[in-house]
Design a protein around this motif. Structure first.
Motif, short mmCIF file in Angstrom:
data_model
loop_
_atom_site.label_atom_id
_atom_site.label_comp_id
_atom_site.label_asym_id
_atom_site.label_seq_id
_atom_site.Cartn_x
_atom_site.Cartn_y
_atom_site.Cartn_z
N PHE A 98 0.83 -1.21 0.00
CA PHE A 98 0.00 0.00 0.00
C PHE A 98 0.87 1.26 0.00
CE2 PHE A 98 -3.84 -2.13 2.34
CZ PHE A 98 -4.21 -2.74 1.16
N THR A 99 1.93 1.22 0.81
CA THR A 99 2.75 2.42 0.97
C THR A 99 3.88 2.49 -0.06
OG1 THR A 99 3.95 1.21 2.68
CG2 THR A 99 2.26 2.75 3.42
N GLY A 100 3.88 1.60 -1.03
CA GLY A 100 4.88 1.66 -2.11
C GLY A 100 6.21 1.05 -1.75
N ASN A 101 6.23 0.12 -0.82
CA ASN A 101 7.48 -0.48 -0.38
C ASN A 101 7.65 -1.94 -0.79
OD1 ASN A 101 8.73 1.72 1.08
ND2 ASN A 101 6.95 1.58 2.42
N LEU A 102 6.96 -2.35 -1.83
CA LEU A 102 7.09 -3.71 -2.36
C LEU A 102 7.05 -3.65 -3.88
CD1 LEU A 102 7.11 -6.84 -2.01
CD2 LEU A 102 4.62 -6.74 -1.90
N GLY A 103 7.99 -4.35 -4.52
CA GLY A 103 8.08 -4.29 -5.97
C GLY A 103 6.97 -5.08 -6.66
N MET A 104 6.85 -6.37 -6.31
CA MET A 104 5.87 -7.24 -6.98
C MET A 104 5.10 -8.05 -5.93
SD MET A 104 8.34 -8.67 -10.01
CE MET A 104 9.82 -8.62 -9.03
N TYR A 105 3.82 -8.28 -6.21
CA TYR A 105 2.98 -8.95 -5.22
C TYR A 105 2.00 -9.87 -5.92
CZ TYR A 105 0.22 -9.15 -0.84
OH TYR A 105 -0.42 -9.55 0.30
N LEU A 106 2.19 -11.18 -5.77
CA LEU A 106 1.22 -12.14 -6.33
C LEU A 106 0.11 -12.32 -5.31
CD1 LEU A 106 0.86 -14.13 -8.84
CD2 LEU A 106 1.39 -15.91 -7.19
N GLN A 107 -1.06 -11.84 -5.66
CA GLN A 107 -2.15 -11.82 -4.68
C GLN A 107 -3.48 -11.90 -5.42
OE1 GLN A 107 -3.81 -12.37 -2.10
NE2 GLN A 107 -2.95 -11.04 -0.51
N SER A 108 -4.55 -12.13 -4.68
CA SER A 108 -5.90 -12.20 -5.25
C SER A 108 -6.24 -10.90 -5.97
CB SER A 108 -6.90 -12.42 -4.11
OG SER A 108 -8.18 -12.04 -4.52
N SER A 109 -6.88 -11.03 -7.13
CA SER A 109 -7.28 -9.83 -7.85
C SER A 109 -8.37 -9.07 -7.10
CB SER A 109 -7.76 -10.20 -9.25
OG SER A 109 -8.77 -11.18 -9.17
N ALA A 110 -8.95 -9.72 -6.08
CA ALA A 110 -9.98 -9.04 -5.30
C ALA A 110 -9.42 -7.86 -4.51
CB ALA A 110 -10.63 -10.03 -4.34
N ILE A 111 -8.10 -7.84 -4.35
CA ILE A 111 -7.48 -6.77 -3.57
C ILE A 111 -7.27 -5.53 -4.44
CG2 ILE A 111 -5.05 -7.32 -4.01
CD1 ILE A 111 -4.47 -6.90 -1.11
N GLN A 112 -7.57 -5.66 -5.73
CA GLN A 112 -7.24 -4.61 -6.70
C GLN A 112 -7.81 -3.24 -6.32
OE1 GLN A 112 -7.16 -5.72 -10.91
NE2 GLN A 112 -8.64 -4.08 -11.22
N ARG A 113 -9.08 -3.21 -5.94
CA ARG A 113 -9.69 -1.92 -5.62
C ARG A 113 -8.97 -1.23 -4.48
NH1 ARG A 113 -15.87 -0.88 -5.27
NH2 ARG A 113 -15.56 -1.85 -3.25
N THR A 114 -8.64 -2.00 -3.44
CA THR A 114 -7.93 -1.44 -2.29
C THR A 114 -6.55 -0.97 -2.71
OG1 THR A 114 -8.96 -3.30 -1.16
CG2 THR A 114 -7.58 -1.87 0.17
N LEU A 115 -5.89 -1.74 -3.58
CA LEU A 115 -4.56 -1.35 -4.05
C LEU A 115 -4.62 -0.05 -4.85
CD1 LEU A 115 -2.79 -4.65 -5.21
CD2 LEU A 115 -2.09 -3.13 -3.38
N ILE A 116 -5.63 0.07 -5.72
CA ILE A 116 -5.75 1.29 -6.53
C ILE A 116 -5.89 2.51 -5.62
CG2 ILE A 116 -7.29 2.52 -8.12
CD1 ILE A 116 -7.91 -0.22 -9.42
N THR A 117 -6.77 2.38 -4.62
CA THR A 117 -7.00 3.50 -3.69
C THR A 117 -5.71 3.88 -2.98
OG1 THR A 117 -9.16 2.55 -3.31
CG2 THR A 117 -8.48 4.27 -1.79
N ASN A 118 -4.99 2.86 -2.48
CA ASN A 118 -3.78 3.15 -1.72
C ASN A 118 -2.65 3.65 -2.60
OD1 ASN A 118 -3.89 2.41 1.34
ND2 ASN A 118 -5.19 0.94 0.31
N ALA A 119 -2.56 3.16 -3.84
CA ALA A 119 -1.52 3.66 -4.75
C ALA A 119 -1.77 5.13 -5.05
CB ALA A 119 -1.54 2.84 -6.04
N GLU A 120 -3.04 5.49 -5.26
CA GLU A 120 -3.36 6.91 -5.52
C GLU A 120 -3.05 7.76 -4.29
OE1 GLU A 120 -7.45 6.77 -6.67
OE2 GLU A 120 -6.99 6.09 -8.72
N THR A 121 -3.45 7.26 -3.12
CA THR A 121 -3.25 8.03 -1.89
C THR A 121 -1.76 8.21 -1.59
OG1 THR A 121 -5.24 6.97 -1.06
CG2 THR A 121 -3.92 8.14 0.55
N ASN A 122 -0.98 7.15 -1.81
CA ASN A 122 0.44 7.21 -1.44
C ASN A 122 1.35 7.59 -2.62
OD1 ASN A 122 0.47 6.27 1.48
ND2 ASN A 122 -0.72 4.65 0.53
#
Lengths: 432, 279
Positions: A265-289
């Protein structure tokens, strides 16, 4: 004489059986003045993030079907099985419940879930399934019967931070396609920045990502005849060895899934294999951070094709009353219709099982243009493999054994072959 | 300056700065998670994962989102009613049971007491389904009765109070009886006032336990409006990501009633814990 009687008895039995098959009764469609209330248990419902989308589904359905009332009951995912079981014992099962795919065998065998083939005439069922992803339809099937209609589900996607790629001298337009490349890129990111290189989610919780990895390396967790545990095979050992190597080399983070999600979320990980269900939360946090989020398909083991396994849930029918069964089917039809999957994708954040609606201006075309991250996920539907549910009452324990052994292998420098074969032997002993 | 404290013998003793320092550190350790919860509830979205000990931009957004997402007021009210009623009922039943066990010798007393003790050892999961079936047959699902009545008595409370009642001087009871007190009078006019501290501290424990109950309210209720705040908090968590801001706002709001009770009754609560030896 006795022999003749036997022959007559068998002939009579066959005649009666044939009559039963021909005259199989399906619940009749509801008449306009027939008011029915159905109870729907959902773990999305009530949830602050996913609840509004689910409420929208219910509201639109009831508006279109004023004689059917859907009583939505929010039950957290972790407690869903226990709640449904308690209600079955109490004699008040829900009419329909959203249950996670890994319990499919147990739900079909022990909860008296109703296969759709016994509720809906074949031609009506076939008509509804037109336009479904063929792989997607298999997710809730067992012994050639559809016990669960796929509702909300996702696949493992490689999310990545384009800014960290640039900082490490990598091209964000060319994400890694194999695990060998993932290791190389992750080490570069870890060396050039303060961030972690890569993290594969799935060391706890559920085994669908582990199944994705094992399948993509040519293996499987259970034999095709569902009698033998196979996560001690060479292919499975190879997949988990790759994961262990990533971790031991320093390419993979040492954090838990929950911790690394916050790092992502805070931009401290390069690649993350995870459920696509997390996408919306990731988009929000990428924009915020303030960092750029991108997504790619799950990487492969060399030239082998990947076999992404789905996570998520299906809708299971438990009602015994014909009118409520029919009302439940009307509800299932709506939520898995083009309009239903449009709401599920755009308002809740899961995949549409009707891929064509992504190009349909009436449904998701505009949304897909604004959300291109969904494309790698959709593309994976062509290679989707159903999440294997283990047979028998010990299914959960077998899944736990697999997860714990993978955790032991990945977080240590222990011999993966020994750990996995031992786990497979212990799990086999729990098979029915 | 060194502080003075009173020993049990009434003598004044100097307490060392080192012990004060240790207590201050321990207090900070205990208070820090609460501070962090409150701090996070006021942080803006962009600062949710910040390690800073002070808020940058303060916002009330998370409180607004939490109140809009779940019927917080109704759930808090349900929780207060459920926890208070359960506590009162459990205290009532345990006082009567402990009095019976300590005051009279009757046939089968030991076996009955052992059975009470054994029920304490039976895990909730084992009794959950039969209780749920009974409750369904009574039509008590989605009601406060369904939340409260199955927990009207507590084996733990009975065992604990029995120990206190047993140590109560028999001479006082005999004296009361000679003065013409009935059994009921002995309980409420002689024993109860003298064991108020133990009963109060047990009440605090029972209230906290009822307040934190999660699984039973989840099983019994079908709508958030009929449920308790612990179920409400769960609605901000999911396997696909947690809403930390609204969750912390909801948790802060949920802890306020308990905090108010504690601030108002701080002296009595500490006294009762010290006197009864409960930790």
């Amino acid at each position: 004489m006795i022999r003749l009687a036997h022959v007559l008895l068998v002939a009579l039995s066959l005649f009666l059986l044939a009559g039963l098959v021909v005259a199989q009764d399906y619940p009749a469609p509801l008449t306009a003045d027939q008011n029915v209330t159905i109870r729907f248990y959902s773990y999305n419902l009530g949830n602050a993030a996913f609840g509004p989308g689910t409420e929208k589904l219910i509201a639109e359905f009831m508006e279109a079907n004023p004689n059917i009332t859907v009583e939505g009951v929010p039950v957290p995912a972790a407690e869903m099985t226990a709640r449904v079981q308690a209600d079955i014992v109490a004699g008040t099962p829900p009419d329909v419940a959203q249950l996670i795919f890994d319990g499919l065998d147990f739900i079909a065998t022990n909860f008296n879930a109703k296969p759709l083939e016994t509720i809906v005439p074949p031609e009506e069922l076939a008509a509804h399934f037109e336009g479904f992803s063929p792989n997607g339809l298999q997710l809730g099937r067992l012994n050639d019967l559809t016990y669960g209609l796929p509702f909300t589900f996702s696949t493992p996607v490689m999310f990545y931070n384009a800014d960290l790629f640039r900082a490490a001298g990598l091209d964000p337009d060319a994400p890694p396609t194999t695990w060998a490349q993932v290791k190389e890129y992750a080490l570069q990111i870890a060396e050039a920045t303060e961030a972690e290189g890569v993290h594969i989610a799935g060391l706890g919780g559920f085994d669908w990502i582990v199944q994705s990895l094992i399948g993509s390396n040519g293996g499987q967790v259970l034999s095709a005849d569902r009698s033998t545990i196979e996560f001690g095979s060479e292919a499975a050992i190879g997949a988990i060895s790759m994961w262990q190597d990533l971790r031991l080399s320093g390419a993979h983070s040492q954090f838990t899934d929950a911790e690394i999600t916050e790092a992502m979320f805070t931009g401290n990980l390069g690649m993350y294999l995870q459920s696509s269900a997390i996408q919306r939360t990731l988009i929000t946090n990428a924009e915020t951070n303030g960092w750029e989020l991108r997504a790619a398909a799950m990487p492969a083991f060399g030239d082998l094709p990947t076999t992404p396994v789905n996570s998520g849930s299906a809708l299971f029918m438990f009602s015994d009353d014909p009118a409520r069964q029919r009302a439940t089917w009307e509800f299932l039809k709506f939520v898995t219709s083009e309009r239903g999957y449009t709401i599920i994708t755009s308002d809740i954040g899961y995949l549409p099982l009707r891929p064509a609606i992504v190009e349909d201006p009436q449904y998701l075309q505009e949304w897909a243009k604004a959300n291109p991250l969904v494309l790698p996920n959709l593309e994976q539907l062509t290679r989707l493999r159903a999440w294997v549910s283990y047979p028998g009452p010990n299914w959960r324990q077998i899944e736990t054994i697999l997860l714990e052994s993978v955790q032991q292998a990945v977080t240590s420098d222990g011999d993966v072959a020994t750990i996995m074969t031992d786990a497979a032997a212990r799990a086999q002993a729990l098979m029915p | 300056m060194e502080a003075l404290r009173t020993t049990t013998g009434g003598q004044l003793q100097r307490s060392s700065p080192r012990s004060h320092l240790l207590l201050i550190v321990l207090s900070l350790v205990a208070v820090f998670p609460i501070y962090w919860m409150i701090l996070t509830s006021f942080r803006a979205d962009g600062e949710l994962y910040s390690a800073s000990l002070l808020p940058g931009q303060v916002t009330l957004d998370h409180y607004a989102r939490a109140w809009n997402a779940i019927p917080m007021g109704r759930m808090l009210l349900n929780t207060v009613v459920m926890a208070a009623s359960q506590t009162l009922l459990q205290l009532m039943t345990s006082v009567l049971a402990a009095y019976g066990f300590s005051r009279w010798n009757f046939r089968g007393k030991s076996i009955l007491y052992a059975l009470f003790a054994l029920t304490w050892l039976v895990p909730f999961q084992a009794t959950m389904i039969p209780n749920y079936v009974t409750l369904t047959q009574l039509g008590w699902r989605n009601s406060l009765a369904g939340l409260i009545i199955p927990h009207a008595s507590s084996a733990f409370a009975i065992l604990l109070l029995f120990q206190s009642f047993k140590s109560f001087p028999l001479e006082l009871i005999d004296a009361a009886r000679i003065d013409g007190a009935t059994n009921w009078g002995v309980l409420w006019k002689v024993i109860f006032p003298n064991l108020r501290a133990s009963i109060a501290s047990l009440g605090v424990l029972l209230f906290i336990s009822a307040w934190n109950d999660y699984f039973w309210p989840l099983l019994v209720t079908s709508h958030l409006e009929n449920s308790t705040i612990q179920i409400g908090l769960q609605m901000f968590l999911s396997t696909d990501g947690n809403l930390w801001g609204p969750l912390m706002a909801a948790a802060t709001t949920a802890s306020l009633p308990i905090l108010v009770v504690y601030v108002l009754l701080q002296r009595q609560i500490i006294d009762s814990f010290v006197k009864s030896g409960l930790r």
